[in-house]
Scaffold this motif. Sequence first.
Motif, PDB file in Angstrom:
ATOM      1  N   HIS A 195       0.843  -1.187   0.021  1.00 18.41           N
ATOM      2  CA  HIS A 195       0.151   0.084   0.105  1.00 18.41           C
ATOM      3  C   HIS A 195       1.002   1.353  -0.047  1.00 18.41           C
ATOM      4  O   HIS A 195       0.273   2.371  -0.684  1.00 18.41           O
ATOM      5  CB  HIS A 195      -1.129   0.021   1.231  1.00 18.41           C
ATOM      6  CG  HIS A 195      -2.037  -0.931   0.890  1.00 18.41           C
ATOM      7  ND1 HIS A 195      -3.190  -0.549   0.291  1.00 18.41           N
ATOM      8  CD2 HIS A 195      -2.115  -2.305   1.430  1.00 18.41           C
ATOM      9  CE1 HIS A 195      -4.066  -1.407   0.273  1.00 18.41           C
ATOM     10  NE2 HIS A 195      -3.637  -2.592   1.034  1.00 18.41           N
ATOM     11  N   ILE A 196       2.005   1.275   0.568  1.00 18.08           N
ATOM     12  CA  ILE A 196       2.841   2.250   0.506  1.00 18.08           C
ATOM     13  C   ILE A 196       3.557   2.445  -0.793  1.00 18.08           C
ATOM     14  O   ILE A 196       3.479   3.747  -1.546  1.00 18.08           O
ATOM     15  CB  ILE A 196       4.169   2.117   1.494  1.00 18.08           C
ATOM     16  CG1 ILE A 196       3.710   2.467   2.933  1.00 18.08           C
ATOM     17  CG2 ILE A 196       5.260   3.368   0.995  1.00 18.08           C
ATOM     18  CD1 ILE A 196       4.940   1.929   4.079  1.00 18.08           C
ATOM     19  N   GLU A 200       2.909   5.902  -3.074  1.00 17.72           N
ATOM     20  CA  GLU A 200       4.039   6.546  -3.785  1.00 17.72           C
ATOM     21  C   GLU A 200       3.701   6.725  -5.273  1.00 17.72           C
ATOM     22  O   GLU A 200       4.207   7.717  -5.660  1.00 17.72           O
ATOM     23  CB  GLU A 200       5.221   5.815  -3.387  1.00 17.72           C
ATOM     24  CG  GLU A 200       5.670   5.838  -2.176  1.00 17.72           C
ATOM     25  CD  GLU A 200       6.519   7.064  -1.534  1.00 17.72           C
ATOM     26  OE1 GLU A 200       6.200   8.108  -2.061  1.00 17.72           O
ATOM     27  OE2 GLU A 200       7.139   6.960  -0.480  1.00 17.72           O
ATOM     28  N   ALA A 201       3.245   5.645  -5.974  1.00 19.35           N
ATOM     29  CA  ALA A 201       2.749   5.617  -7.325  1.00 19.35           C
ATOM     30  C   ALA A 201       1.778   6.669  -7.580  1.00 19.35           C
ATOM     31  O   ALA A 201       1.885   7.618  -8.659  1.00 19.35           O
ATOM     32  CB  ALA A 201       2.257   4.421  -7.822  1.00 19.35           C
ATOM     33  N   TYR A 202       0.729   6.905  -6.671  1.00 19.73           N
ATOM     34  CA  TYR A 202      -0.102   8.052  -6.849  1.00 19.73           C
ATOM     35  C   TYR A 202       0.382   9.425  -6.732  1.00 19.73           C
ATOM     36  O   TYR A 202       0.100  10.408  -7.577  1.00 19.73           O
ATOM     37  CB  TYR A 202      -1.268   8.019  -5.935  1.00 19.73           C
ATOM     38  CG  TYR A 202      -2.212   6.699  -6.028  1.00 19.73           C
ATOM     39  CD1 TYR A 202      -2.499   5.986  -7.204  1.00 19.73           C
ATOM     40  CD2 TYR A 202      -2.619   5.978  -4.740  1.00 19.73           C
ATOM     41  CE1 TYR A 202      -3.307   4.983  -7.117  1.00 19.73           C
ATOM     42  CE2 TYR A 202      -3.632   5.123  -4.710  1.00 19.73           C
ATOM     43  CZ  TYR A 202      -3.598   4.508  -6.027  1.00 19.73           C
ATOM     44  OH  TYR A 202      -4.548   3.377  -6.065  1.00 19.73           O
ATOM     45  N   ALA A 209       7.949   4.098  -5.178  1.00 21.47           N
ATOM     46  CA  ALA A 209       6.863   3.112  -5.417  1.00 21.47           C
ATOM     47  C   ALA A 209       7.616   1.681  -5.804  1.00 21.47           C
ATOM     48  O   ALA A 209       7.226   0.570  -5.384  1.00 21.47           O
ATOM     49  CB  ALA A 209       6.025   3.220  -6.548  1.00 21.47           C
ATOM     50  N   MET A 210       8.455   1.663  -6.669  1.00 24.52           N
ATOM     51  CA  MET A 210       9.280   0.316  -7.236  1.00 24.52           C
ATOM     52  C   MET A 210       9.766  -0.318  -5.959  1.00 24.52           C
ATOM     53  O   MET A 210       9.629  -1.395  -5.753  1.00 24.52           O
ATOM     54  CB  MET A 210      10.164   0.771  -7.989  1.00 24.52           C
ATOM     55  CG  MET A 210      10.821  -0.551  -8.702  1.00 24.52           C
ATOM     56  SD  MET A 210       9.720  -1.736  -9.444  1.00 24.52           S
ATOM     57  CE  MET A 210       9.418  -1.025 -11.020  1.00 24.52           C
ATOM     58  N   HIS A 211      10.423   0.586  -5.311  1.00 27.86           N
ATOM     59  CA  HIS A 211      11.193  -0.063  -3.980  1.00 27.86           C
ATOM     60  C   HIS A 211      10.095  -0.883  -3.082  1.00 27.86           C
ATOM     61  O   HIS A 211      10.479  -1.832  -2.623  1.00 27.86           O
ATOM     62  CB  HIS A 211      11.968   1.047  -3.346  1.00 27.86           C
ATOM     63  CG  HIS A 211      12.728   0.629  -2.002  1.00 27.86           C
ATOM     64  ND1 HIS A 211      13.757  -0.078  -2.057  1.00 27.86           N
ATOM     65  CD2 HIS A 211      12.364   0.697  -0.667  1.00 27.86           C
ATOM     66  CE1 HIS A 211      14.017  -0.310  -0.598  1.00 27.86           C
ATOM     67  NE2 HIS A 211      13.261   0.097   0.199  1.00 27.86           N
ATOM     68  N   ALA A 212       9.229   0.002  -2.725  1.00 32.49           N
ATOM     69  CA  ALA A 212       7.946  -0.672  -1.916  1.00 32.49           C
ATOM     70  C   ALA A 212       7.640  -2.247  -2.419  1.00 32.49           C
ATOM     71  O   ALA A 212       7.421  -3.010  -1.824  1.00 32.49           O
ATOM     72  CB  ALA A 212       6.938   0.545  -1.445  1.00 32.49           C
ATOM     73  N   SER A 230       1.732 -11.899  -6.865  1.00 37.80           N
ATOM     74  CA  SER A 230       1.581 -11.274  -8.022  1.00 37.80           C
ATOM     75  C   SER A 230       0.758 -10.032  -7.928  1.00 37.80           C
ATOM     76  O   SER A 230       1.162  -9.208  -8.861  1.00 37.80           O
ATOM     77  CB  SER A 230       0.686 -12.358  -8.917  1.00 37.80           C
ATOM     78  OG  SER A 230      -0.624 -12.737  -8.268  1.00 37.80           O
ATOM     79  N   ASN A 231       0.204  -9.533  -6.991  1.00 36.67           N
ATOM     80  CA  ASN A 231      -0.240  -8.412  -6.817  1.00 36.67           C
ATOM     81  C   ASN A 231       0.861  -7.436  -6.689  1.00 36.67           C
ATOM     82  O   ASN A 231       0.901  -6.382  -7.287  1.00 36.67           O
ATOM     83  CB  ASN A 231      -1.081  -8.359  -5.199  1.00 36.67           C
ATOM     84  CG  ASN A 231      -2.218  -8.892  -5.285  1.00 36.67           C
ATOM     85  OD1 ASN A 231      -2.840  -9.377  -6.314  1.00 36.67           O
ATOM     86  ND2 ASN A 231      -2.973  -9.141  -4.159  1.00 36.67           N
ATOM     87  N   ALA A 232       1.856  -7.666  -6.023  1.00 35.75           N
ATOM     88  CA  ALA A 232       2.926  -6.786  -5.682  1.00 35.75           C
ATOM     89  C   ALA A 232       3.919  -6.554  -6.738  1.00 35.75           C
ATOM     90  O   ALA A 232       4.171  -5.703  -7.350  1.00 35.75           O
ATOM     91  CB  ALA A 232       3.686  -7.134  -4.561  1.00 35.75           C
TER      92      ALA A 232
END
Length: 315
Positions: A195-196, A200-202, A209-212, A230-232
């Motif tokens: 969710h972080i 971050e993507a928003y 975002a990629m790191h999280a 697969s979600n992440a």
Amino acid sequence: MTRELPNILSAFEIGVGRVERQPHYFPLIINIAHSTMMTFFTCGEFVSGAEVMMQAAAVATQHGRPTDALHFLYQMQTLAERRGDLATARWARDEAERIGEGETGESWAILLMMRASEAERLGDYAHATTFARQAYDLFAQLEECGDEHMAAGFSPGRALEFDGRPHEALPYFREALLWAESTGNPINRGSILHHIGNCEAYAERYQAAMHAYRKAGEQFVTLGAVEFISNAVGEAGLLVGRLDPLIGLPNRKLVEAALADIFERLAQDLWRDPDVAGNPRVTLRKLAGVVALALHIGHEGHLGDVAAVMYARLV
């Protein structure tokens, strides 16, 4: 845990069958229900998990332990929502309202979180945020709950994220992450990181975002957490076109795990109980992200097997 789950559930059933005549089985039932919560999520046993939580809640209610009962009903609601079984999720919330009537303190806070979860599922993010913040504030006031308010921050974080307010959601998620890491709670750590990544993507901070997402994916692969993997990784793949430079991408191990998870999810979508909501479009969206990742990490050769694997699993 997955291998031993049938034995654990057999012990649980024996305890439930005997507890009325032999009350000393009560701690066994409560401890098994608490200790298997994470396992039901990670191995995708949402139906069995919901049934265990329902039985444990009934036993806790009979023994005058409403707070334990509400904990189990909250888990039952969450497990049912993960499966898309909205009728069961609604039943758990209604039962919690019955048990929680007139309760205060921690019991009332749990009930507020259940209300927030249902409001979130219905798209009523204003009420979801209100209920979740009330629960968070109440946990913060309860000395006996220790750092439970930090964990409860996950609930207002989700409501604010889905309401399109990622900047307000991030502080709640970061506090909840500190709790998950300090208590060694891996499934929640991975979920919070995911969710972080969304927030971050928003905010168009794509490298953060990629790191999280990558850290979430690594956590879920370690756990063997079905669907979460697969979600992440799928969300990470949908960001690659926005990254410059292309650094910090999930590795080959994560891509392969995500592909295997996606094939299993597609198979389940095809054979899913028609009374339970499924969304193959979401699964295929994740597949697009993982394919993008595979191309960008020089793993094109593995994609040659995808059609054959999909045919074998799905057709």
